[in-house]
Design a protein around this motif. Structure first.
Motif, PDB file in Angstrom:
ATOM      1  N   LEU A   1     -34.723   8.842  15.937  1.00 57.42           N
ATOM      2  CA  LEU A   1     -34.459   8.976  17.371  1.00 57.42           C
ATOM      3  C   LEU A   1     -35.769   9.026  18.145  1.00 57.42           C
ATOM      4  O   LEU A   1     -35.935   8.332  19.152  1.00 57.42           O
ATOM      5  CB  LEU A   1     -33.630  10.234  17.636  1.00 57.42           C
ATOM      6  N   LEU A   2     -36.710   9.841  17.694  1.00 55.22           N
ATOM      7  CA  LEU A   2     -38.004   9.956  18.377  1.00 55.22           C
ATOM      8  C   LEU A   2     -38.727   8.613  18.410  1.00 55.22           C
ATOM      9  O   LEU A   2     -39.247   8.202  19.452  1.00 55.22           O
ATOM     10  CB  LEU A   2     -38.863  11.030  17.708  1.00 55.22           C
ATOM     11  N   VAL A   3     -38.743   7.906  17.292  1.00 52.11           N
ATOM     12  CA  VAL A   3     -39.381   6.592  17.257  1.00 52.11           C
ATOM     13  C   VAL A   3     -38.692   5.653  18.245  1.00 52.11           C
ATOM     14  O   VAL A   3     -39.355   4.938  19.008  1.00 52.11           O
ATOM     15  CB  VAL A   3     -39.372   6.013  15.824  1.00 52.11           C
ATOM     16  N   ALA A   4     -37.363   5.672  18.286  1.00 55.09           N
ATOM     17  CA  ALA A   4     -36.621   4.778  19.186  1.00 55.09           C
ATOM     18  C   ALA A   4     -36.923   5.071  20.651  1.00 55.09           C
ATOM     19  O   ALA A   4     -37.130   4.131  21.433  1.00 55.09           O
ATOM     20  CB  ALA A   4     -35.119   4.892  18.922  1.00 55.09           C
ATOM     21  N   VAL A   5     -36.964   6.348  21.026  1.00 52.29           N
ATOM     22  CA  VAL A   5     -37.203   6.638  22.445  1.00 52.29           C
ATOM     23  C   VAL A   5     -38.649   6.339  22.836  1.00 52.29           C
ATOM     24  O   VAL A   5     -38.902   5.861  23.939  1.00 52.29           O
ATOM     25  CB  VAL A   5     -36.769   8.069  22.859  1.00 52.29           C
ATOM     26  N   VAL A   6     -39.591   6.603  21.939  1.00 49.61           N
ATOM     27  CA  VAL A   6     -41.003   6.283  22.243  1.00 49.61           C
ATOM     28  C   VAL A   6     -41.188   4.774  22.337  1.00 49.61           C
ATOM     29  O   VAL A   6     -41.797   4.272  23.285  1.00 49.61           O
ATOM     30  CB  VAL A   6     -41.955   6.906  21.199  1.00 49.61           C
ATOM     31  N   HIS A   7     -40.616   4.048  21.395  1.00 53.15           N
ATOM     32  CA  HIS A   7     -40.743   2.583  21.435  1.00 53.15           C
ATOM     33  C   HIS A   7     -39.959   1.996  22.597  1.00 53.15           C
ATOM     34  O   HIS A   7     -40.269   0.890  23.048  1.00 53.15           O
ATOM     35  CB  HIS A   7     -40.343   1.975  20.104  1.00 53.15           C
ATOM     36  N   GLY A   8     -38.985   2.752  23.117  1.00 45.49           N
ATOM     37  CA  GLY A   8     -38.261   2.332  24.307  1.00 45.49           C
ATOM     38  C   GLY A   8     -38.995   2.653  25.594  1.00 45.49           C
ATOM     39  O   GLY A   8     -38.521   2.350  26.681  1.00 45.49           O
ATOM     40  N   GLY A   9     -40.153   3.326  25.482  1.00 43.93           N
ATOM     41  CA  GLY A   9     -40.984   3.586  26.649  1.00 43.93           C
ATOM     42  C   GLY A   9     -40.958   5.000  27.182  1.00 43.93           C
ATOM     43  O   GLY A   9     -41.589   5.288  28.196  1.00 43.93           O
ATOM     44  N   ALA A  10     -40.251   5.916  26.527  1.00 40.70           N
ATOM     45  CA  ALA A  10     -40.186   7.296  27.024  1.00 40.70           C
ATOM     46  C   ALA A  10     -41.495   8.039  26.773  1.00 40.70           C
ATOM     47  O   ALA A  10     -42.093   7.928  25.702  1.00 40.70           O
ATOM     48  CB  ALA A  10     -39.035   8.046  26.356  1.00 40.70           C
ATOM     49  N   SER A  11     -41.911   8.793  27.773  1.00 43.66           N
ATOM     50  CA  SER A  11     -43.110   9.616  27.656  1.00 43.66           C
ATOM     51  C   SER A  11     -42.678  11.014  27.214  1.00 43.66           C
ATOM     52  O   SER A  11     -42.330  11.867  28.026  1.00 43.66           O
ATOM     53  CB  SER A  11     -43.845   9.682  28.997  1.00 43.66           C
ATOM     54  N   VAL A  12     -42.670  11.227  25.903  1.00 43.23           N
ATOM     55  CA  VAL A  12     -42.256  12.520  25.343  1.00 43.23           C
ATOM     56  C   VAL A  12     -43.350  13.110  24.451  1.00 43.23           C
ATOM     57  O   VAL A  12     -43.074  13.841  23.507  1.00 43.23           O
ATOM     58  CB  VAL A  12     -40.918  12.404  24.565  1.00 43.23           C
ATOM     59  N   GLY A  13     -44.601  12.761  24.771  1.00 42.93           N
ATOM     60  CA  GLY A  13     -45.719  13.372  24.062  1.00 42.93           C
ATOM     61  C   GLY A  13     -46.321  12.536  22.956  1.00 42.93           C
ATOM     62  O   GLY A  13     -47.228  12.997  22.266  1.00 42.93           O
ATOM     63  N   PHE A  14     -45.844  11.311  22.760  1.00 41.64           N
ATOM     64  CA  PHE A  14     -46.333  10.466  21.672  1.00 41.64           C
ATOM     65  C   PHE A  14     -46.707   9.096  22.203  1.00 41.64           C
ATOM     66  O   PHE A  14     -46.147   8.614  23.173  1.00 41.64           O
ATOM     67  CB  PHE A  14     -45.266  10.318  20.579  1.00 41.64           C
ATOM     68  N   MET A  15     -47.629   8.461  21.516  1.00 43.80           N
ATOM     69  CA  MET A  15     -48.067   7.122  21.878  1.00 43.80           C
ATOM     70  C   MET A  15     -47.443   6.118  20.917  1.00 43.80           C
ATOM     71  O   MET A  15     -47.162   6.432  19.763  1.00 43.80           O
ATOM     72  CB  MET A  15     -49.595   7.026  21.812  1.00 43.80           C
ATOM     73  N   ALA A  16     -47.234   4.891  21.403  1.00 41.21           N
ATOM     74  CA  ALA A  16     -46.722   3.809  20.567  1.00 41.21           C
ATOM     75  C   ALA A  16     -47.906   3.072  19.938  1.00 41.21           C
ATOM     76  O   ALA A  16     -48.966   3.003  20.546  1.00 41.21           O
ATOM     77  CB  ALA A  16     -45.880   2.865  21.403  1.00 41.21           C
ATOM     78  N   PRO A  17     -47.728   2.556  18.767  1.00 44.46           N
ATOM     79  CA  PRO A  17     -46.546   2.686  17.929  1.00 44.46           C
ATOM     80  C   PRO A  17     -46.523   4.053  17.232  1.00 44.46           C
ATOM     81  O   PRO A  17     -47.559   4.572  16.840  1.00 44.46           O
ATOM     82  CB  PRO A  17     -46.706   1.561  16.913  1.00 44.46           C
ATOM     83  N   LEU A  18     -45.336   4.606  17.117  1.00 46.93           N
ATOM     84  CA  LEU A  18     -45.141   5.889  16.452  1.00 46.93           C
ATOM     85  C   LEU A  18     -44.520   5.633  15.090  1.00 46.93           C
ATOM     86  O   LEU A  18     -43.486   4.978  14.998  1.00 46.93           O
ATOM     87  CB  LEU A  18     -44.221   6.787  17.292  1.00 46.93           C
ATOM     88  N   SER A  19     -45.153   6.147  14.050  1.00 48.12           N
ATOM     89  CA  SER A  19     -44.626   5.955  12.695  1.00 48.12           C
ATOM     90  C   SER A  19     -43.524   6.964  12.399  1.00 48.12           C
ATOM     91  O   SER A  19     -43.501   8.072  12.955  1.00 48.12           O
ATOM     92  CB  SER A  19     -45.742   6.105  11.662  1.00 48.12           C
ATOM     93  N   LEU A  20     -42.624   6.594  11.505  1.00 45.44           N
ATOM     94  CA  LEU A  20     -41.581   7.522  11.060  1.00 45.44           C
ATOM     95  C   LEU A  20     -42.197   8.760  10.417  1.00 45.44           C
ATOM     96  O   LEU A  20     -41.699   9.866  10.597  1.00 45.44           O
ATOM     97  CB  LEU A  20     -40.632   6.841  10.071  1.00 45.44           C
TER      98      LEU A  20
END
Length: 187
Positions: A30-49
């Motif tokens: 879920l976290l990877v999906a929202v970050v890769h979808g552009g959400a700013s939730v404290g992580f930068m893309a690309p985010l690894s599992l």
């Protein structure tokens, strides 16, 4: 006559005291999906599992210490191909300074992209507010990207806008984004 709309998957929301390995995997995805979808939730893309798993393992440890309350929304519809899959989450940071025992921070609200605009975000917010009351909290605060879907949701749910900080955080692609702070007094 127009065709019937497909049945929207139902969900259940509950507070968890400890994450199972399956829940940790669902939350990492879920976290990877929202970050890769552009959400700013404290992580930068690309985010690894793997990095997402480590984050949720840290949250799990904080939950077990009583520092956070973790709410999960999981699919409950028997018609889905993945009943029990976590499709949303929100946290309450309960561990506050000693002069703020009545306050909690609402943090890391995430809704799976395919579940957005179905009322799940509002249901998670209501569950978080109810959980905060049950924990004896009377003041909640949060921050979100200005103009985001979360910004609009919190306003609709009666949260009071405090102010905006330009360039406070970064989008997952590295561009700066403004952040709006909100509070809600619980009765």
């Amino acid at each position: 006559m127009s065709p019937a709309r497909p049945h929207a998957p139902a969900w259940t929301i509950r507070r968890v005291e400890q994450l199972s390995p399956g829940q940790t995997e669902d939350l990492a995805a879920l976290l990877v999906a929202v970050v890769h979808g552009g959400a700013s939730v404290g992580f930068m893309a690309p985010l690894s599992l793997e990095k997402a798993r480590r984050f949720w393992q840290g949250v799990d440890a904080a939950v077990q210490r009583g520092e956070r309350a973790l709410l999960l929304a999981a699919l409950s519809d028997e018609d889905t191909h993945a009943p029990g899959r976590v499709v949303g989450t929100v946290q309450l940071v309960l561990d506050q300074p000693e002069n703020q025992p009545h306050r909690a921070d609402l943090a890391k609200m995430q809704v799976a992209p395919e579940m957005q605009r179905r009322g799940l975000g509002a249901a998670l917010m209501q569950a978080a507010e109810d959980t905060a009351r049950a924990c004896g909290k009377t003041v909640l605060v949060l921050d979100t990207v200005t103009g985001s879907a979360g910004d609009r949701l919190y306003s609709r749910m009666g949260w009071q806008r405090v102010g905006e900080v330009p360039g406070y955080a970064l989008w997952p692609d590295g561009r700066p984004c403004p952040t709006t702070y909100f509070h809600k007094q619980l009765t």
